[in-house]
Design an enzyme around this catalytic site. Structure first.
Site, PDB file in Angstrom:
ATOM      1  N   ASP A  24       0.864  -1.180   0.000  1.00 19.09           N
ATOM      2  CA  ASP A  24       0.000   0.000   0.000  1.00 19.09           C
ATOM      3  C   ASP A  24       0.905   1.235   0.000  1.00 19.09           C
ATOM      4  O   ASP A  24       2.102   1.146   0.313  1.00 19.09           O
ATOM      5  CB  ASP A  24      -0.887  -0.045   1.240  1.00 19.09           C
ATOM      6  N   ASP A  26      -0.216   5.230   0.750  1.00 21.49           N
ATOM      7  CA  ASP A  26      -0.470   6.249   1.773  1.00 21.49           C
ATOM      8  C   ASP A  26      -0.643   5.602   3.142  1.00 21.49           C
ATOM      9  O   ASP A  26      -1.481   4.726   3.333  1.00 21.49           O
ATOM     10  CB  ASP A  26      -1.724   7.044   1.405  1.00 21.49           C
ATOM     11  N   ASP A 203      -2.034  -0.302   6.009  1.00 17.36           N
ATOM     12  CA  ASP A 203      -2.270   0.391   7.282  1.00 17.36           C
ATOM     13  C   ASP A 203      -3.740   0.621   7.625  1.00 17.36           C
ATOM     14  O   ASP A 203      -4.045   1.106   8.717  1.00 17.36           O
ATOM     15  CB  ASP A 203      -1.572   1.755   7.266  1.00 17.36           C
TER      16      ASP A 203
END
Length: 264
Positions: A24, A26, A203
């Site tokens: 991922d 961001d 996240d």
């Protein structure tokens, strides 16, 4: 597994060319900014990703909510295999073309209503991506409850074709058929990734589909930070910790014969 049950989870100490890495962006590779365009790419990250791409024989892909064109801009001149807009588009090879999956026409038709909802708060930003629509409220956190309720109502009225993703300070509408998990499956069926043990690092709740996909393939799901929406033991404190781990691996201290060593 709850964070409270087992503390922190350690990432593998070593990697070799039998692994595949899905990242991922961001909140995982990059520190989150108040606005999507405000992120910065640390100078060491692009060389590290380029080195890892070579060490893994091309089995490294970015899997992001951002469009692939934005990923190319952020990490220029590096072009990696990538999935954008939560799997609504993908590129299996950095030198290849981006393939766009079809989206339900109701999604773009909802944009005016999304903008009307968001207009109640002057600092709420609507981001049209093409195959997804994101509503960012990091600069207006008090909007969260009312904004989320209104968007849930809008999505419910859409008849099931659209899904609302409730991420960190963002709510995103997407075609529910296209997920990060589906993107991982597409990569794992391609020559560069086939037969490898996958790792997905993310996240937020938007990464759960990717987590489940790699676990189903016998791989590792590694969460970044403590997030109540993700019932997993975190492996990294934040994006800086992810970058440090990638740098160690790229520098050779983490590339070795496969050991499968990871705390479970």
């Amino acid at each position: 597994m709850n964070v409270q049950d087992g503390g922190w989870r350690m990432p593998p100490a070593t990697l070799d060319a039998s692994w595949a890495l899905f990242l991922d962006v961001d909140g995982t590779l990059l520190d989150i900014a108040d606005e999507p365009q405000g992120v910065s790419v640390p100078p060491r990250l692009v060389p590290d990703l380029r080195q890892l791409f070579g060490l893994l024989d091309g089995a490294l892909a970015l899997v992001s909510g951002r469009p692939v064109t934005e990923l190319d801009h952020l990490f220029r001149p590096l072009r990696l295999p990538a999935a954008g807009q939560h799997g609504a588009e993908y590129r299996l090879d950095g030198a290849g073309a981006v393939v766009a999956r079809r989206i339900d026409p109701i999604l773009p038709a909802l944009v005016p209503q999304v903008r009307t909802i968001a207009a109640v708060w002057p600092n709420v930003e609507v981001e049209e991506k093409g195959a997804a629509v994101a509503v960012h409220f990091r600069r207006e956190p008090e909007a969260e409850t009312q904004l989320t309720r209104a968007l849930r109502t809008l999505v419910a009225a859409a008849g099931g074709a659209v899904e609302l993703l409730e991420g960190k300070m963002v709510r995103e509408l997407r075609d529910r058929r296209h997920t990060k998990g589906a993107a991982v499956g597409t990569f794992l069926a391609s020559p560069a990734f086939a037969g490898r043990r996958p790792i997905f690092i993310g996240d937020d709740v938007t990464d759960e589909d990717g987590f489940r996909a790699v676990e189903a393939a016998g791989g590792l799901a590694l969460a970044v930070g403590i997030n109540p929406a993700i019932p997993r033991r975190p492996a990294f404190t934040d994006a800086a910790a992810v970058r440090d781990w990638l740098s160690r691996v790229a520098g050779g201290t983490g590339m070795a014969t496969a050991t499968g060593a990871a705390a479970r």
